[in-house]
Design an enzyme around this catalytic site. Sequence first.
Site, PDB file in Angstrom:
ATOM      1  N   GLU A 251       0.811  -1.215   0.000  1.00 14.41           N
ATOM      2  CA  GLU A 251       0.000   0.000   0.000  1.00 14.41           C
ATOM      3  C   GLU A 251       0.841   1.259   0.000  1.00 14.41           C
ATOM      4  OE1 GLU A 251      -3.340   2.320   2.739  1.00 14.41           O
ATOM      5  OE2 GLU A 251      -2.786   0.265   3.217  1.00 14.41           O
ATOM      6  N   ASN A 376       2.229  10.530   7.967  1.00  8.00           N
ATOM      7  CA  ASN A 376       3.673  10.594   7.811  1.00  8.00           C
ATOM      8  C   ASN A 376       4.394  10.670   9.150  1.00  8.00           C
ATOM      9  OD1 ASN A 376       3.023  10.602   5.127  1.00  8.00           O
ATOM     10  ND2 ASN A 376       4.352  12.309   4.589  1.00  8.00           N
TER      11      ASN A 376
END
Length: 390
Positions: A251, A376
């Site tokens: 992914e 992130n």
Amino acid sequence: MSGSYALLGMHQSELDAVRGRIRDFLATDRDRFGWRPAVDSWLSRWDADFSLRLGEAGLLGLTIPESYGGRGSEHLQRYVVTEELLAQGAPVAAHWVADRQVAPTLLRFGTEEQKTRILPQIASGHFYSAIGMSEHGAGSDLAAVKTKATRADGGWVINGTKVWTSGAHHADMVVVLARTSPADPEARHKGFSQFLVPTDAAGVGISPIELLSGEHHFNEVAFTDVFVPDSEVLGEIGNGWHQVTAELSYERSGPERLLSTMPLLLAVIGWLSSDDVSPSPSVTAAVGDLGARVISLRQLSTAVARALEAGKSPANQAALVKDLGTRFEQESVDLVARLLDDVEAETGWRPTPEIAGLLRDARLHQALFTLRGGTNEVLRGVVARGLGLR
């Protein structure tokens, strides 16, 4: 580019042939069916008929073995096809999750019955899947997942809620990560399992989560006493964390983590290189910088493809690709907007309606790039641990 291919043991001519096939298909298909390039098409453009046509052309399920209805190709051939689909903004959302994540997970961890039943449908474009990982209060910290699966006669009963579940309102199945044993503060990653849950099962409720624009891609999925037979356990009970980590490498590392805005970038570059526009050296240099960053990120992404081809689980490298790639995607939207402003100020030329529309859509999706697939900030923690820094 040929160097990166050689590292994967591929002949350039093989990959050029694959790239030519997908380009010919897209050109013909677009002329006939009239779809238009879109930013973030792997999330925003659901077209079940397109997925069927892609399957009929032999350009879907590329890494699925022929014995399960696939093409039996190498991972990099799928990578090349994926690059072209994204760069041209094709409507690929319908088959995306099933082909990208579910197929390789089934091949690695699924039972023979699950593979025989599901993989041919994925390869033909008939099967749609969603991934049930994130939850309220957990987000990208999957170790905090609270959805539970309790042992029952002949199977398991699932209770809990998943959120940000892309495409669940269209999907045939949700792959659900649930806790199957009590949480252990000393071993937060233990006690998880995965289940294949049909969206039409009793007790499954799907509610839309709309973007500010009114677009509907995400969902909240509630599981209330949902019975799942033992035959729909994916992999081993208690092995869910290991399986999810392997799955996330697919992914997080693919070209969609750096090419979501490529239709916009290509449209702008094409416009700037036309006879109508004469960009200044500073604008030209900015475009060159964009190109250099894409090439560098692509090298990182193909390195992960090489590791996946070798049967490895490059979770840290995939997390790094996702961090760098999605930040580039976000920054590219702002850079394009500034470039267009500079060109208008210098020459008086305004971008075409097509470019204006792509930029508008990119603005709407911009905040999503660094959130989906794990924020992130969380991924930097993954990389730090992998380097022994935490």
